[in-house]
Design a protein around this motif. Structure first.
Motif, PDB file in Angstrom:
ATOM      1  N   SER A  47      35.378   9.297  21.626  1.00  0.00           N
ATOM      2  CA  SER A  47      35.007   8.594  20.395  1.00  0.00           C
ATOM      3  C   SER A  47      35.294   9.460  19.178  1.00  0.00           C
ATOM      4  O   SER A  47      35.792   8.976  18.158  1.00  0.00           O
ATOM      5  CB  SER A  47      33.526   8.215  20.414  1.00  0.00           C
ATOM      6  N   ALA A  48      34.990  10.757  19.274  1.00  0.00           N
ATOM      7  CA  ALA A  48      35.252  11.667  18.169  1.00  0.00           C
ATOM      8  C   ALA A  48      36.751  11.756  17.900  1.00  0.00           C
ATOM      9  O   ALA A  48      37.184  11.769  16.744  1.00  0.00           O
ATOM     10  CB  ALA A  48      34.679  13.056  18.466  1.00  0.00           C
ATOM     11  N   MET A  49      37.558  11.802  18.952  1.00  0.00           N
ATOM     12  CA  MET A  49      39.021  11.861  18.781  1.00  0.00           C
ATOM     13  C   MET A  49      39.522  10.593  18.110  1.00  0.00           C
ATOM     14  O   MET A  49      40.388  10.648  17.232  1.00  0.00           O
ATOM     15  CB  MET A  49      39.710  12.062  20.137  1.00  0.00           C
ATOM     16  N   ASP A  50      38.997   9.442  18.507  1.00  0.00           N
ATOM     17  CA  ASP A  50      39.403   8.180  17.885  1.00  0.00           C
ATOM     18  C   ASP A  50      39.024   8.158  16.411  1.00  0.00           C
ATOM     19  O   ASP A  50      39.775   7.662  15.576  1.00  0.00           O
ATOM     20  CB  ASP A  50      38.766   6.987  18.606  1.00  0.00           C
ATOM     21  N   GLU A  51      37.855   8.719  16.077  1.00  0.00           N
ATOM     22  CA  GLU A  51      37.434   8.762  14.677  1.00  0.00           C
ATOM     23  C   GLU A  51      38.355   9.654  13.858  1.00  0.00           C
ATOM     24  O   GLU A  51      38.672   9.344  12.713  1.00  0.00           O
ATOM     25  CB  GLU A  51      35.990   9.255  14.571  1.00  0.00           C
ATOM     26  N   MET A  52      38.787  10.776  14.436  1.00  0.00           N
ATOM     27  CA  MET A  52      39.643  11.709  13.706  1.00  0.00           C
ATOM     28  C   MET A  52      41.085  11.230  13.610  1.00  0.00           C
ATOM     29  O   MET A  52      41.719  11.369  12.572  1.00  0.00           O
ATOM     30  CB  MET A  52      39.608  13.093  14.372  1.00  0.00           C
ATOM     31  N   PHE A  53      41.623  10.695  14.698  1.00  0.00           N
ATOM     32  CA  PHE A  53      43.051  10.395  14.754  1.00  0.00           C
ATOM     33  C   PHE A  53      43.369   8.914  14.896  1.00  0.00           C
ATOM     34  O   PHE A  53      44.531   8.529  14.937  1.00  0.00           O
ATOM     35  CB  PHE A  53      43.704  11.148  15.926  1.00  0.00           C
TER      36      PHE A  53
END
Length: 79
Positions: A47-53
């Motif tokens: 989820s954090a990766m999706d938020e960043m990228f």
């Protein structure tokens, strides 16, 4: 600590019980708790990766699917 009543496939339950009896894992419940923690950490990281990228494109998702399924990449540029 909360108690949950879960259902596992017979083969999986037997394997986990055998591993616990052979002392290869401390306990079935401990193993399941550790596995759940790892999966939750992975989901949080995803989820954090999706938020960043941003969410993966269909091509990226297909590539990930192939890697997870153990497929080989033939003639695909992965750079």
């Amino acid at each position: 600590m909360a108690r949950l009543n879960i259902t596992l496939p017979d083969e999986l339950a037997e394997t986990l019980q055998e591993l616990a009896q052979a002392k290869k894992i401390p306990s079935v419940s401990g193993f399941l708790a550790d596995s759940a923690r790892l999966k939750l950490a992975y989901l949080r990281d995803a989820s954090a990766m999706d938020e960043m990228f941003g969410a993966p494109s269909p091509d990226e998702q297909a590539l990930i699917g192939q890697m997870i399924d153990g497929g080989t990449l033939h003639g695909q540029d992965v750079a």
